[in-house]
Every structure is written in C-alpha cells, then in structure tokens.
Write an enzyme that holds these catalytic residues in place. Structure first.
Site, PDB file in Angstrom:
ATOM      1  N   LYS A 139       0.844  -1.201   0.000  1.00 19.52           N
ATOM      2  CA  LYS A 139       0.000   0.000   0.000  1.00 19.52           C
ATOM      3  C   LYS A 139       0.877   1.247   0.000  1.00 19.52           C
ATOM      4  O   LYS A 139       1.891   1.305   0.692  1.00 19.52           O
ATOM      5  CB  LYS A 139      -0.920  -0.016   1.227  1.00 19.52           C
ATOM      6  CG  LYS A 139      -1.925   1.133   1.270  1.00 19.52           C
ATOM      7  CD  LYS A 139      -2.842   1.017   2.493  1.00 19.52           C
ATOM      8  CE  LYS A 139      -3.871   2.141   2.520  1.00 19.52           C
ATOM      9  NZ  LYS A 139      -4.798   2.041   3.658  1.00 19.52           N
TER      10      LYS A 139
ATOM     11  N   SER B  71      -9.853   2.165   2.631  1.00 22.38           N
ATOM     12  CA  SER B  71      -8.965   2.921   1.772  1.00 22.38           C
ATOM     13  C   SER B  71      -7.945   2.059   1.020  1.00 22.38           C
ATOM     14  O   SER B  71      -7.285   2.545   0.096  1.00 22.38           O
ATOM     15  CB  SER B  71      -8.184   3.941   2.615  1.00 22.38           C
ATOM     16  OG  SER B  71      -7.370   3.286   3.581  1.00 22.38           O
TER      17      SER B  71
ATOM     18  N   SER C 285     -10.439  -0.163   6.856  1.00 21.43           N
ATOM     19  CA  SER C 285      -9.819  -0.016   5.533  1.00 21.43           C
ATOM     20  C   SER C 285      -9.101  -1.249   5.019  1.00 21.43           C
ATOM     21  O   SER C 285      -8.605  -1.244   3.892  1.00 21.43           O
ATOM     22  CB  SER C 285      -8.845   1.167   5.538  1.00 21.43           C
ATOM     23  OG  SER C 285      -9.547   2.381   5.545  1.00 21.43           O
TER      24      SER C 285
END
Length: 491
Positions: free
Chosen positions: A79, A158, A182
């Site tokens: 990420k 997210s 998330s």
C-alpha cells in the site's frame, strides 16, 4: 494469466523452497501481469523493476543454499502508505507526489527480512481517508468484480488497490492499513481475507499516519492460512514505535485448522441495523449455523454503545488527522506551490496538495479540537471510546469471539456514493468498533449475493488473541467453501 499466480502464498513458497520455480521467474511474470492490468484496474502507483529483480535474485541465492524466510521469494504488493526505500511513497496525494523515502518502514522491513519481494505500490484513498478508493490522486481503482450489468464497482477503501491486486491474482499477498475498516471492508468487497491485528502488534513506524491511535497495519491474502503467514512475517516489537507491543508473536499459522469445538461465539444484537440487506443477514445466519455445526456454542450478546461508535470515530479520527497532517507544508519534501509570502505559500501548497475529502476531515478535526467545542465533541467521543472497549471486555467474559457482517452491503458502483459523505461513512458501521477498542478482527469470504458479488463475515477476538481469530476464520472458510473468482477482463 499464469497458473502460478493463481496459487496461494503457502503453495508458492513451498514450490520456491522445492526449487520448482525461481523467484526471478515469478518476479518477472508478476511485473508483466501488473503492468498489463494497470490500464484497466488502475490499482498501482509505482514500480521499480530493478529493485524487484534484485530482491528476487537474492531470494534465489538464499533458497539455493537451503536458507530463506517464511515467505522467501514471494512477490508482494505494498500500500502506498508504507515507506519503501527509493520508491515513491505519496499516500496517493499530490502533496507528497515525487517523495522517495531514504528509509524503510518497519512493516516492509520485516516482510523483506522474511523473504518477501517488493512487486509494486498500490493505490489507496488519499491519506487513507475514504471507503471506495475514489479519493486517490491517480483516480479510482476498479474492483476486479463487475456489477450485474457490467458496471465498474469500488474495491472498497482505503486499501482498495491492495485488495484488487490480491483478488485479481496479481500478487501473493499485500499490505494494507485499517483505521476504521480499511482492510476488512475492501476484503469483503473483493472476496479476499483481510486482517487487522491487536493495536501495536504491527509497527506503524514508516507508515504515513492518518489517526495514530486507530491505525493498524495488516495483510490481505487469498486464504486464512496465507493471512496468518503474512501477519506472522509483519509482526513483532519495534523500538522505533512507542505504541509497539513487547509481547512475543505467537505461531499464527499453527492456529489455522485447529478445532473450534467448545468455543463460545457472541452474536451482538446491535449489529442488526435498520435497512441491512436481507442477503447480509442471511450470510451472517449461515456463518452462525456453520460454527454451530462445528461445535461452537452460539451466545446472544449486547454491545450497547455500538450505536455511538460511528459518530465517535468520525470525531476522533479527523481530530488526529488534523494534527498529523499539519506537518505537510511543502517546505522540506513533497510538492510546494509558491506564494507571495510564507503564509500564502503554506495556503497554496496545502490547498493544491490535499484533495476535497482530506480537506473536509482536516476541517472537521480542527473544529472538534477548537477551544469552544473540545469538551462537547472530542472529550465526549473519547468517553464513548472507553465505553465501547468496556462493552467488549464484558462480552469477552462470556464469549471467545464475536461474529458480525464485515460490511452493510456488497461492493457498490463507483460514483454512486461519492457525493454523499454520510452514506460513504456508513460503510464503516460494522468495523469501527474494533479500531476504537484496538482489538484483532478479520474479514473472511462467506458467499456471494444475488449478483454473484462477494460477501464477508467479520470475526473479532480479545486483545492479543489472534490465534482464536484465525481458528474461527479458518472454520468459516472451510464451511463456506468460497472458490468464486471474478472473470478476468483486465489481462
């Protein structure tokens, strides 16, 4: 699509150790697959082929000597919140565009120590603020799963890029962060396994901060066993993180497949929210029935302060974000937009650098921390947070784990909620409680809805008891027999 990339992390590491495939071969193929998928999925933000192949070559050398870590040679997606030395780390924000850290985050350093190979950085909601991966500065990520009429769906947020990469078989595992859901919500939307460990089990050092007391780094994986393997490789005490736990890391992988007979599973009545689709309720009931059939005792419980969790979260998280994001001014790193004086430069830089959702949350956070409203909002939200933790502590005197849905719906169409912040925030209704309480939680695929889209179930366990979480997760995985895959339209 390569058959190798359809394998699980556990299977590919076994093949690598047996020298049936080389890490360089895997890395080369992984780069090609990701680059081919990027125009359609838009899941990636950065590659460094030289770095990837150098790491893969080092893994092959270790394996040739009969050495190697837990996940030696496996290509992983990271990420865009985790610093990877020499690779752009922008948190999908214009304000950090072009920033290449000279250091490695503790989570990625542990993954590399255990043999992981960097494959790519994945897109995310800007600064991890979002539930649909539509606030990224590189545009929305497309879920590998499409709607009934072929419409593009959100992969969740997210950590949507990481979830999409795992769901599309473009890597063998990925990192995410979970501040209010998330990891778990995108996992539910993409048919993957997503894990948030106890707060402090994984280090936050070198990960761009959103809300420091709520941020939990964790993994995405194809199976519960793979997620245990990833968490094992990511966890451990870190002296650089003052909130890192000193506790030894248990053998998470050994917990997978252990009997759940005799475990008491709590079903909280407060999670049966108004307007919840019947399919979500049916999936939840199936999960209850599966665990009952496996020998678990089902116990109705109450978590009375659940109804206050979402508003409390959306006070505490923006408050911490407004403080954390004050450091981004373009002076020492990231983008700078010059003004006629220093204040104008600050205003121009932050105005151009932050997207609308990030600006909204900074303003909310600044408001609730201001002198006239601190007691009315922030202080009360922290009191609610304490009550939520107490609710769980009382519940765990009676039960070993709590079972709930992971999300209030299946994946929704891109753009369908982007103009309605409240509707977007409601996606976190089942997940924020575990963040506020700092408890381990995971999402496991449990079936599909009428349109064939994945649905997930969430398991929450007491602090430092990830082993029970993995036991229950594996039991649900075995009973659900989830093998559905999206049709490959991105290759």
């Amino acid at each position: 699509m390569s058959e190798l990339f359809k394998l699980t992390l556990s299977d590919i590491t076994a093949k690598l150790k047996a020298r049936e495939v080389s890490a360089v071969e895997l890395a080369t193929e992984g780069l090609a697959l990701c680059e081919a998928a990027q125009p359609k999925l838009n899941a990636f933000t950065a590659f460094d082929a030289d770095k990837t192949l150098a790491m893969a070559k080092a893994s092959d050398e270790k394996l040739a000597r009969g050495e190697g870590g837990l996940i030696e040679g496996a290509p992983l997606a990271i990420k865009d919140l985790f610093a990877v030395e020499g690779v752009e780390t922008a948190a999908s924000s214009n304000i950090l565009k072009g920033f290449k850290p000279t250091y490695e985050s503790s989570v990625t350093a542990k993954l590399w120590e255990n043999g992981g190979v960097f494959l790519c950085k994945t897109s995310m909601d800007e600064f991890a603020m979002g539930s649909s991966n539509e606030t990224s500065n590189t545009g929305p990520v497309n879920n590998p799963w499409k709607g009934a009429n072929g419409e593009m769906l959100t992969p969740g947020g997210s950590s949507g890029g990481s979830a999409a990469a795992v769901a599309a078989d473009l890597c063998f595992g990925a990192t995410g962060t979970d501040t209010g859901g998330s990891i778990r919500q995108p996992a539910a939307f993409t048919g993957t396994v997503g894990v948030k460990a106890t707060y402090g089990r994984t280090s936050r050092w070198g990960a761009v901060a959103f809300a420091s007391s709520l941020d939990h780094p964790g993994p995405f994986a194809k199976t519960v066993k793979d997620s245990a393997l990833m968490l094992q490789a990511m966890s451990g005490h870190d002296p650089k993180d003052s909130t890192s736990l000193p506790n030894d890391v248990p053998d998470f992988v050994a917990a997978v497949g252990q009997s759940v007979k005799g475990l008491r599973i709590g079903v909280p009545k407060e999670y049966r929210v108004d307007g919840m689709p019947a399919e979500i309720d049916e999936a939840w009931q199936k999960g209850i029935d599966w665990l009952k059939a496996a020998g678990c005792e089902i116990v109705d419980i109450s978590l009375p302060h659940t109804k206050y969790a979402l508003p409390a979260y959306y006070i505490v998280a923006p408050a911490e974000a407004s403080s954390n994001l004050a450091r981004y001014d373009g002076m020492r790193y990231g983008n700078r937009v010059e003004g006629t004086n220093l204040n104008a430069t600050y205003e121009n830089t932050r105005g151009a650098g932050f997207g609308h959702e990030v600006q909204r949350r900074i303003m909310i956070g600044t408001y609730v921390l201001s002198a006239g409203y601190y007691d009315a909002y922030y202080l009360r939200a922290q009191k609610v947070r304490t009550r939520i933790l107490q609710d769980f502590e009382q519940a765990f005197e009676k039960v070993d784990a709590v079972l709930t849905p992971s999300a209030p719906s299946a994946a929704f169409a891109l753009g369908s909620k982007s103009d309605d912040p409240i509707a977007m925030y409601l996606n976190d209704v089942f997940t924020v409680t575990a963040n506020l309480a700092g408890l381990p939680a995971m999402s496991v695929p449990a079936g599909v809805d009428k349109d064939g889209l994945p649905l997930g179930l969430q398991i929450i366990t007491p602090a430092l008891d990830e082993e029970t979480m993995f036991k229950v997760g594996a039991a649900i995985e075995d009973s659900a027999g989830f093998v559905a895959k999206p049709e490959n339209w991105w290759a």
